[in-house]
Design an enzyme around this catalytic site. Sequence first.
Site, PDB file in Angstrom:
ATOM      1  N   LYS A 116      40.118  33.129  36.723  1.00 26.33           N
ATOM      2  CA  LYS A 116      41.388  33.565  36.114  1.00 26.33           C
ATOM      3  C   LYS A 116      41.738  32.736  34.886  1.00 26.33           C
ATOM      4  O   LYS A 116      42.218  33.273  33.892  1.00 26.33           O
ATOM      5  CB  LYS A 116      42.513  33.524  37.142  1.00 26.33           C
ATOM      6  CG  LYS A 116      42.360  34.626  38.171  1.00 26.33           C
ATOM      7  CD  LYS A 116      43.667  34.991  38.818  1.00 26.33           C
ATOM      8  CE  LYS A 116      43.476  36.300  39.573  1.00 26.33           C
ATOM      9  NZ  LYS A 116      44.648  36.738  40.287  1.00 26.33           N
ATOM     10  N   LYS A 197      34.047  42.197  39.382  1.00 25.55           N
ATOM     11  CA  LYS A 197      34.665  43.034  40.425  1.00 25.55           C
ATOM     12  C   LYS A 197      35.744  43.935  39.836  1.00 25.55           C
ATOM     13  O   LYS A 197      36.370  43.599  38.832  1.00 25.55           O
ATOM     14  CB  LYS A 197      35.219  42.172  41.556  1.00 25.55           C
ATOM     15  CG  LYS A 197      36.538  41.520  41.275  1.00 25.55           C
ATOM     16  CD  LYS A 197      37.228  41.068  42.557  1.00 25.55           C
ATOM     17  CE  LYS A 197      38.591  40.502  42.161  1.00 25.55           C
ATOM     18  NZ  LYS A 197      39.681  40.868  43.043  1.00 25.55           N
ATOM     19  N   LYS A 200      42.862  44.992  39.586  1.00 25.59           N
ATOM     20  CA  LYS A 200      44.042  45.659  39.013  1.00 25.59           C
ATOM     21  C   LYS A 200      44.341  45.128  37.624  1.00 25.59           C
ATOM     22  O   LYS A 200      44.894  45.830  36.791  1.00 25.59           O
ATOM     23  CB  LYS A 200      45.273  45.409  39.893  1.00 25.59           C
ATOM     24  CG  LYS A 200      45.202  46.014  41.245  1.00 25.59           C
ATOM     25  CD  LYS A 200      46.568  45.874  41.921  1.00 25.59           C
ATOM     26  CE  LYS A 200      46.426  45.451  43.363  1.00 25.59           C
ATOM     27  NZ  LYS A 200      46.529  43.997  43.547  1.00 25.59           N
TER      28      LYS A 200
HETATM   29  N1  AQP Z   1      36.859  44.948  43.868  1.00 25.11           N
HETATM   30  C1  AQP Z   1      37.178  44.801  45.142  1.00 25.11           C
HETATM   31  N2  AQP Z   1      36.338  45.218  46.115  1.00 25.11           N
HETATM   32  C2  AQP Z   1      36.662  45.085  47.437  1.00 25.11           C
HETATM   33  N3  AQP Z   1      37.838  44.532  47.850  1.00 25.11           N
HETATM   34  C3  AQP Z   1      38.706  44.099  46.911  1.00 25.11           C
HETATM   35  N4  AQP Z   1      39.925  43.521  46.975  1.00 25.11           N
HETATM   36  C4  AQP Z   1      40.362  43.278  45.714  1.00 25.11           C
HETATM   37  N5  AQP Z   1      39.475  43.682  44.820  1.00 25.11           N
HETATM   38  C5  AQP Z   1      38.423  44.203  45.511  1.00 25.11           C
HETATM   39  C6  AQP Z   1      40.631  43.246  48.212  1.00 25.11           C
HETATM   40  O1  AQP Z   1      41.874  43.939  48.150  1.00 25.11           O
HETATM   41  C7  AQP Z   1      42.880  43.169  48.833  1.00 25.11           C
HETATM   42  C8  AQP Z   1      44.080  43.030  47.931  1.00 25.11           C
HETATM   43  O2  AQP Z   1      43.735  42.136  46.863  1.00 25.11           O
HETATM   44  P1  AQP Z   1      44.562  41.794  45.565  1.00 25.11           P
HETATM   45  O3  AQP Z   1      45.934  42.282  45.668  1.00 25.11           O
HETATM   46  O4  AQP Z   1      44.356  40.360  45.209  1.00 25.11           O
HETATM   47  O5  AQP Z   1      43.758  42.750  44.565  1.00 25.11           O
HETATM   48  P2  AQP Z   1      43.113  42.648  43.138  1.00 25.11           P
HETATM   49  O6  AQP Z   1      42.722  44.026  42.800  1.00 25.11           O
HETATM   50  O7  AQP Z   1      42.061  41.607  43.133  1.00 25.11           O
HETATM   51  O8  AQP Z   1      44.360  42.264  42.338  1.00 25.11           O
HETATM   52  P3  AQP Z   1      44.568  41.674  40.924  1.00 25.11           P
HETATM   53  O9  AQP Z   1      46.049  41.611  40.786  1.00 25.11           O
HETATM   54  O10 AQP Z   1      43.832  42.421  39.903  1.00 25.11           O
HETATM   55  O11 AQP Z   1      43.978  40.276  41.065  1.00 25.11           O
HETATM   56  P4  AQP Z   1      42.637  39.722  40.479  1.00 25.11           P
HETATM   57  O12 AQP Z   1      42.968  39.431  39.064  1.00 25.11           O
HETATM   58  O13 AQP Z   1      42.419  38.535  41.351  1.00 25.11           O
HETATM   59  O14 AQP Z   1      41.538  40.726  40.614  1.00 25.11           O
HETATM   60  C9  AQP Z   1      42.214  41.838  49.186  1.00 25.11           C
HETATM   61  O15 AQP Z   1      41.833  41.861  50.548  1.00 25.11           O
HETATM   62  C10 AQP Z   1      40.999  41.779  48.317  1.00 25.11           C
HETATM   63  O16 AQP Z   1      39.939  41.043  48.914  1.00 25.11           O
END
Ligand code: AQP
Length: 331
Positions: A116, A197, A200
């Site tokens: 990040k 990955k 969001k």
């Molecule tokens: N790409 C993914 N594949 C499988 N599982 C995922 N999770 C997140 N991304 C993947 C899982 O979803 C749950 C919620 O996680 P989050 O709210 O942290 O989701 P995010 O999409 O990772 O959100 P952000 O806001 O975009 O954060 P960053 O910037 O960290 O990616 C969790 O159980 C997570 O494992």
Amino acid sequence: MSSEPKQRIFSGVQPTGQPHLGNYLGAFRNWARLQSDYDAIYCIVDLHAMTVEYNPADLEAARIDTARVLLALGIDPERSLLYTQSQVSGHAELAWILSTLMPMGVLNRMTQFKDKTTAGHASNLGLYSYPVLMAADILLHRANLVPVGDDQRQHLEVTRDVAERFNNRFGEVFPIPEAYIPETSARVMSLTDPTAKMSKSHSQPKASISILDDPDVIRKRIKSAVTDSDPVVRYDTQAKPGISNLLEIMAACTDRSIDDLVEEYADGGYGPFKMAVAEAVVEELAPVKAAYNALKNGDVREVLRESGRKARELSVGYQAEVYKAVGIKGY
Ligand code: AQP
């Protein structure tokens, strides 16, 4: 008949934008499935969402929308709790206590913090100690099982580690939780860069599929997903990360094995394969979107209020046990 109490599961999602296919296949789908066998607590982790830049004016809508998506995909407030982290002060209180046991060396190894900050997010103390708050979320409710995607594996290890440190220092208070990570689609990758990955916070809309995207958007995104120039469908995450990602997505959406899919699509070219993946995703997400639309006028806040009240009640007793163990007496 056994009268054993059900084991507890806990998991959380940040209200940082429209949930995507990765959230759904990696975590949420299991959240819904596990409700019948476990005592389930699900949390919209708004305090975590504050660790990166955000607009306060958008936070409330994001919290409500995230709750609506979770209800639409089958989280049942009659069986499970669904509330926002900031409704229960025990999360932050326990995070402070756990932070006193957390070696900086452990936090220095966290890849999410490195990713990040490398991506341009400010390296504030909240982002650095994100895994401590996550450990507090899980341990506050004495969870036994934590259904998450593969990206949270390292944070789960930290949770287990700090729980053991606490128990060794102050006595057996916390169960040591296990991660519950699906075999396929535990890490759904970006459609524009299949080595990163799906997330969001990705700046390119074409990189991900929202749970609520229209079928035509889903088809277009999958059609334009980055692959490679050798048109043989086979699973090889090093040489063919894009195709391997699509294979995982399709396997998860159809409950078929990757071998089975490879056998069917290996030599048919990427075009027909991508069309089949798109249709599988459209079919999987259609009921969620329909349920979401039906909930548009429903009172989601009432669900959060009531679950939050129950979670607060539970947490007070649990926190009293923690305070007693660390030597803080209530008056
Ligand atoms: N790409 C993914 N594949 C499988 N599982 C995922 N999770 C997140 N991304 C993947 C899982 O979803 C749950 C919620 O996680 P989050 O709210 O942290 O989701 P995010 O999409 O990772 O959100 P952000 O806001 O975009 O954060 P960053 O910037 O960290 O990616 C969790 O159980 C997570 O494992």
